[in-house]
Design a protein around this motif. Structure first.
Motif, short mmCIF file in Angstrom:
data_model
loop_
_atom_site.label_atom_id
_atom_site.label_comp_id
_atom_site.label_asym_id
_atom_site.label_seq_id
_atom_site.Cartn_x
_atom_site.Cartn_y
_atom_site.Cartn_z
N TRP A 38 0.85 -1.20 0.00
CA TRP A 38 0.00 0.00 0.00
C TRP A 38 0.89 1.25 0.00
N MET A 39 1.92 1.25 0.83
CA MET A 39 2.83 2.38 0.91
C MET A 39 3.56 2.60 -0.42
N LEU A 40 4.02 1.52 -1.03
CA LEU A 40 4.72 1.63 -2.32
C LEU A 40 3.77 2.19 -3.38
N LEU A 41 2.55 1.69 -3.44
CA LEU A 41 1.59 2.21 -4.41
C LEU A 41 1.36 3.70 -4.17
N SER A 42 1.21 4.09 -2.93
CA SER A 42 1.01 5.51 -2.61
C SER A 42 2.20 6.36 -3.06
#
Length: 94
Positions: A38-42
């Protein structure tokens, strides 16, 4: 269209790995692999300047596979060089 090379993608992934404990601690949305993806996508949404129309949206409750698929989709036509995204995602989630 903003694009990303392997070196920059690697740098972002490594930064998330370095901050893994803090990211997981402060984002209790699910299991660690899901949180990190999720953090990488963000980060990618921001780095690549994706518009609202280009940003993946989800129905239901997303999981690690959902985020992984979204990352692969976002990077499909935005890589400067053809690098193996999966090895970075595997490293991030193991």
């Amino acid at each position: 269209m903003t694009r990303i090379g392997e070196a920059e993608f690697s740098r972002i992934c490594n930064g998330i790995i370095e901050d893994r404990k803090s990211i997981v601690k402060h984002n209790p949305i699910g299991p660690p692999d899901e949180i990190l993806l999720w953090m990488l996508l963000s980060c990618l949404v921001s780095y690549l300047n994706l518009s609202e129309l280009e940003t993946p949206c989800f129905t239901g409750k997303p999981n690690a596979k959902t985020y992984r698929d979204a990352i692969l989709f976002v990077l499909k036509d935005r890589r400067i060089d053809d690098f193996d995204i999966s090895k970075y995602l595997d490293n991030l989630t193991n």
